[in-house]
Structures are given as structure tokens and as C-alpha cells.
Write a protein that holds these residues in place. Sequence first.
Motif, mmCIF file in Angstrom:
data_model
loop_
_atom_site.group_PDB
_atom_site.id
_atom_site.type_symbol
_atom_site.label_atom_id
_atom_site.label_comp_id
_atom_site.label_asym_id
_atom_site.label_seq_id
_atom_site.Cartn_x
_atom_site.Cartn_y
_atom_site.Cartn_z
ATOM 1 N N THR A 177 -3.040 59.249 82.214
ATOM 2 C CA THR A 177 -2.960 57.960 81.528
ATOM 3 C C THR A 177 -3.638 58.095 80.168
ATOM 4 O O THR A 177 -4.801 58.501 80.098
ATOM 5 C CB THR A 177 -3.635 56.846 82.345
ATOM 6 N N THR A 178 -2.896 57.771 79.126
ATOM 7 C CA THR A 178 -3.453 57.770 77.777
ATOM 8 C C THR A 178 -3.815 56.340 77.422
ATOM 9 O O THR A 178 -2.988 55.433 77.555
ATOM 10 C CB THR A 178 -2.441 58.334 76.764
ATOM 11 N N VAL A 179 -5.069 56.143 76.998
ATOM 12 C CA VAL A 179 -5.550 54.803 76.675
ATOM 13 C C VAL A 179 -6.173 54.786 75.286
ATOM 14 O O VAL A 179 -6.677 55.794 74.798
ATOM 15 C CB VAL A 179 -6.586 54.300 77.714
ATOM 16 N N HIS A 180 -6.119 53.607 74.653
ATOM 17 C CA HIS A 180 -6.852 53.345 73.421
ATOM 18 C C HIS A 180 -8.144 52.654 73.858
ATOM 19 O O HIS A 180 -8.104 51.635 74.552
ATOM 20 C CB HIS A 180 -6.057 52.430 72.488
ATOM 21 N N VAL A 181 -9.269 53.220 73.479
ATOM 22 C CA VAL A 181 -10.591 52.705 73.847
ATOM 23 C C VAL A 181 -11.190 52.001 72.633
ATOM 24 O O VAL A 181 -11.269 52.585 71.549
ATOM 25 C CB VAL A 181 -11.514 53.848 74.314
ATOM 26 N N ALA A 182 -11.598 50.745 72.815
ATOM 27 C CA ALA A 182 -12.170 49.958 71.722
ATOM 28 C C ALA A 182 -13.669 49.785 71.928
ATOM 29 O O ALA A 182 -14.135 49.542 73.044
ATOM 30 C CB ALA A 182 -11.506 48.593 71.650
ATOM 31 N N PHE A 183 -14.414 49.906 70.815
ATOM 32 C CA PHE A 183 -15.867 49.697 70.872
ATOM 33 C C PHE A 183 -16.357 49.282 69.495
ATOM 34 O O PHE A 183 -15.752 49.622 68.478
ATOM 35 C CB PHE A 183 -16.585 50.972 71.348
ATOM 36 N N PRO A 184 -17.447 48.484 69.449
ATOM 37 C CA PRO A 184 -17.943 48.002 68.166
ATOM 38 C C PRO A 184 -18.624 49.114 67.369
ATOM 39 O O PRO A 184 -19.218 50.027 67.940
ATOM 40 C CB PRO A 184 -18.951 46.915 68.545
ATOM 41 N N VAL A 185 -18.507 49.008 66.048
ATOM 42 C CA VAL A 185 -19.201 49.926 65.142
ATOM 43 C C VAL A 185 -20.548 49.295 64.836
ATOM 44 O O VAL A 185 -20.617 48.157 64.350
ATOM 45 C CB VAL A 185 -18.385 50.148 63.860
ATOM 46 N N HIS A 186 -21.602 50.011 65.161
ATOM 47 C CA HIS A 186 -22.972 49.515 64.922
ATOM 48 C C HIS A 186 -23.518 50.103 63.629
ATOM 49 O O HIS A 186 -23.394 51.304 63.384
ATOM 50 C CB HIS A 186 -23.912 49.900 66.068
ATOM 51 N N GLY A 187 -24.144 49.256 62.804
ATOM 52 C CA GLY A 187 -24.813 49.737 61.599
ATOM 53 C C GLY A 187 -26.121 50.406 61.949
ATOM 54 O O GLY A 187 -26.624 50.279 63.052
ATOM 55 N N THR A 235 -15.425 58.875 81.247
ATOM 56 C CA THR A 235 -15.774 60.030 80.421
ATOM 57 C C THR A 235 -16.107 59.612 78.999
ATOM 58 O O THR A 235 -17.087 60.090 78.421
ATOM 59 C CB THR A 235 -14.621 61.059 80.426
ATOM 60 N N ALA A 236 -15.324 58.706 78.427
ATOM 61 C CA ALA A 236 -15.603 58.228 77.068
ATOM 62 C C ALA A 236 -16.958 57.533 76.995
ATOM 63 O O ALA A 236 -17.681 57.674 76.005
ATOM 64 C CB ALA A 236 -14.496 57.286 76.608
ATOM 65 N N SER A 237 -17.322 56.818 78.048
ATOM 66 C CA SER A 237 -18.594 56.073 78.036
ATOM 67 C C SER A 237 -19.809 56.994 78.067
ATOM 68 O O SER A 237 -20.927 56.540 77.809
ATOM 69 C CB SER A 237 -18.644 55.082 79.199
ATOM 70 N N GLU A 238 -19.614 58.271 78.348
ATOM 71 C CA GLU A 238 -20.728 59.221 78.298
ATOM 72 C C GLU A 238 -21.223 59.431 76.871
ATOM 73 O O GLU A 238 -22.385 59.767 76.657
ATOM 74 C CB GLU A 238 -20.325 60.559 78.908
ATOM 75 N N THR A 239 -20.348 59.242 75.883
ATOM 76 C CA THR A 239 -20.732 59.450 74.485
ATOM 77 C C THR A 239 -20.504 58.225 73.601
ATOM 78 O O THR A 239 -20.866 58.254 72.431
ATOM 79 C CB THR A 239 -19.961 60.645 73.882
ATOM 80 N N ILE A 240 -19.896 57.176 74.145
ATOM 81 C CA ILE A 240 -19.616 55.962 73.377
ATOM 82 C C ILE A 240 -20.306 54.780 74.040
ATOM 83 O O ILE A 240 -20.147 54.561 75.244
ATOM 84 C CB ILE A 240 -18.101 55.687 73.307
ATOM 85 N N VAL A 280 -14.481 46.959 64.882
ATOM 86 C CA VAL A 280 -14.210 47.673 66.120
ATOM 87 C C VAL A 280 -13.485 48.968 65.796
ATOM 88 O O VAL A 280 -12.553 48.985 64.994
ATOM 89 C CB VAL A 280 -13.353 46.813 67.078
ATOM 90 N N LYS A 281 -13.921 50.039 66.418
ATOM 91 C CA LYS A 281 -13.241 51.320 66.286
ATOM 92 C C LYS A 281 -12.402 51.549 67.535
ATOM 93 O O LYS A 281 -12.798 51.171 68.637
ATOM 94 C CB LYS A 281 -14.259 52.452 66.133
ATOM 95 N N VAL A 282 -11.235 52.173 67.378
ATOM 96 C CA VAL A 282 -10.345 52.464 68.497
ATOM 97 C C VAL A 282 -10.024 53.955 68.476
ATOM 98 O O VAL A 282 -9.645 54.498 67.435
ATOM 99 C CB VAL A 282 -9.039 51.646 68.411
ATOM 100 N N ILE A 283 -10.203 54.612 69.622
ATOM 101 C CA ILE A 283 -9.846 56.023 69.755
ATOM 102 C C ILE A 283 -8.870 56.186 70.912
ATOM 103 O O ILE A 283 -8.761 55.311 71.777
ATOM 104 C CB ILE A 283 -11.083 56.918 69.971
ATOM 105 N N LYS A 284 -8.187 57.299 70.926
ATOM 106 C CA LYS A 284 -7.227 57.588 71.991
ATOM 107 C C LYS A 284 -7.828 58.647 72.921
ATOM 108 O O LYS A 284 -8.333 59.673 72.461
ATOM 109 C CB LYS A 284 -5.924 58.112 71.395
ATOM 110 N N VAL A 285 -7.764 58.373 74.237
ATOM 111 C CA VAL A 285 -8.319 59.272 75.250
ATOM 112 C C VAL A 285 -7.326 59.387 76.402
ATOM 113 O O VAL A 285 -6.689 58.397 76.771
ATOM 114 C CB VAL A 285 -9.670 58.731 75.790
ATOM 115 N N MET A 286 -7.206 60.591 76.981
ATOM 116 C CA MET A 286 -6.357 60.771 78.153
ATOM 117 C C MET A 286 -7.225 61.117 79.358
ATOM 118 O O MET A 286 -8.076 61.994 79.289
ATOM 119 C CB MET A 286 -5.339 61.896 77.952
ATOM 120 N N GLY A 287 -7.003 60.392 80.448
ATOM 121 C CA GLY A 287 -7.674 60.686 81.707
ATOM 122 C C GLY A 287 -6.677 61.244 82.700
ATOM 123 O O GLY A 287 -5.470 60.990 82.599
ATOM 124 N N THR A 288 -7.173 62.006 83.662
ATOM 125 C CA THR A 288 -6.300 62.589 84.687
ATOM 126 C C THR A 288 -6.852 62.296 86.073
ATOM 127 O O THR A 288 -8.050 62.079 86.251
ATOM 128 C CB THR A 288 -6.172 64.115 84.513
#
Length: 68
Positions: free
Chosen positions: A57-67, A27-32, A4-12
Motif C-alpha cells: 500500500t502506497t500512502v501519502h503521509v501528512a505532518f505539520p512543519v515545525h519551526g 515505520t514513518a512515525s519512527e522518524t516523523i 503541512v508536509k506530505v511524503i509518499k511511503v509504501m508499506g508491505t
Amino acid sequence: MTTVKVIKVMGTSEESWEDAAAEAVATASETIDDITGIEVESKTADVEDAEIVEFKTTVHVAFPVHGE
């Protein structure tokens, strides 16, 4: 096993911290693909004339890394 990869994103939002978190995810789901969860790191706000004008709000977004 899943990696799983985790990135930090801020929404307003002008409405609430919850809306700001939802905006970050939308917004993150547009590219992840396949976001599996978030963790809220912080909630802040901009204030003008004793009124909150923007929630952040700053959030850590988790998503699986696909081969490939």
C-alpha cells in the motif's frame, strides 16, 4: 496558520492492504513527529503460484512543519 508536509511511503504486509498501510504509518512515525493523516494512493500485490504473497500500500503521509 499551519504548514503541512506530505511524503509518499509504501508499506508491505503478508496479511492485507490495511496492514500494509498501518506498517507504512508505523515505520514513518519512527522518524516523523505528529503525523496527522494519510491518503491511500495505490494498492498492489505480489503473486506467486496464483496466490497473493505480499500486499503493498502506497500512502501519502501528512505532518505539520515545525519551526525551530
